[in-house]
Design a protein around this motif. Sequence first.
Motif, short mmCIF file in Angstrom:
data_model
loop_
_atom_site.label_atom_id
_atom_site.label_comp_id
_atom_site.label_asym_id
_atom_site.label_seq_id
_atom_site.Cartn_x
_atom_site.Cartn_y
_atom_site.Cartn_z
N ASP A 13 32.76 27.93 -46.77
CA ASP A 13 33.14 29.24 -47.33
C ASP A 13 32.62 29.52 -48.73
O ASP A 13 32.83 30.61 -49.26
N PHE A 62 32.66 31.15 -37.78
CA PHE A 62 33.88 30.78 -38.49
C PHE A 62 33.51 30.29 -39.88
O PHE A 62 32.35 29.98 -40.16
N GLY A 64 35.23 27.90 -43.41
CA GLY A 64 36.28 27.03 -43.91
C GLY A 64 35.77 26.23 -45.09
O GLY A 64 34.57 26.21 -45.38
N ARG A 133 38.71 29.69 -39.94
CA ARG A 133 39.07 31.08 -39.69
C ARG A 133 37.80 31.87 -39.35
O ARG A 133 36.69 31.47 -39.72
N SER A 136 34.50 36.54 -42.19
CA SER A 136 34.72 37.97 -42.49
C SER A 136 33.60 38.58 -43.28
O SER A 136 32.80 37.94 -43.85
#
Length: 136
Positions: A13, A62, A64, A133, A136
């Motif tokens: 991330d 995803f 993380g 997650r 986004s």
Amino acid sequence: MNFDTKIAVLLRDDLLSWQRLNVTSFLVSGLGTRLPELIGAPYADADGTPYLPMFRQPVLVFEGGKEVLVAAHARAVGRSLPLAIFTSDLFASGNDDDNRAAVRAVSQGQLDLVGLALHGPKNAVDKVLKGARMHS
């Protein structure tokens, strides 16, 4: 359409936007070479211009933290799932030979993972990605 399997990419991330795109594109290229059944038929437009085939199913992305990638990597290796990795060292490399040498120079537990891609049964991939997650 429902699929019994899942293609997933997990990115660290803290990557810059260009790094996320670069890592994702490199990672998914490995899956298609190892698992040709994931690739559909070639495309063509109404004029007959040919285009390359693509995956038959969606690729879910995803994200993380570093610890999520380390844990996901260990779970994927433990389940023997087809796996592609990208380490931070690869950003400094300029070619495929140097990329492989950079990975080969580091033991599995010391890899500085920034991304991974995998394919497998939905349930298994979901377990590997525990703690991640949707990007986004």
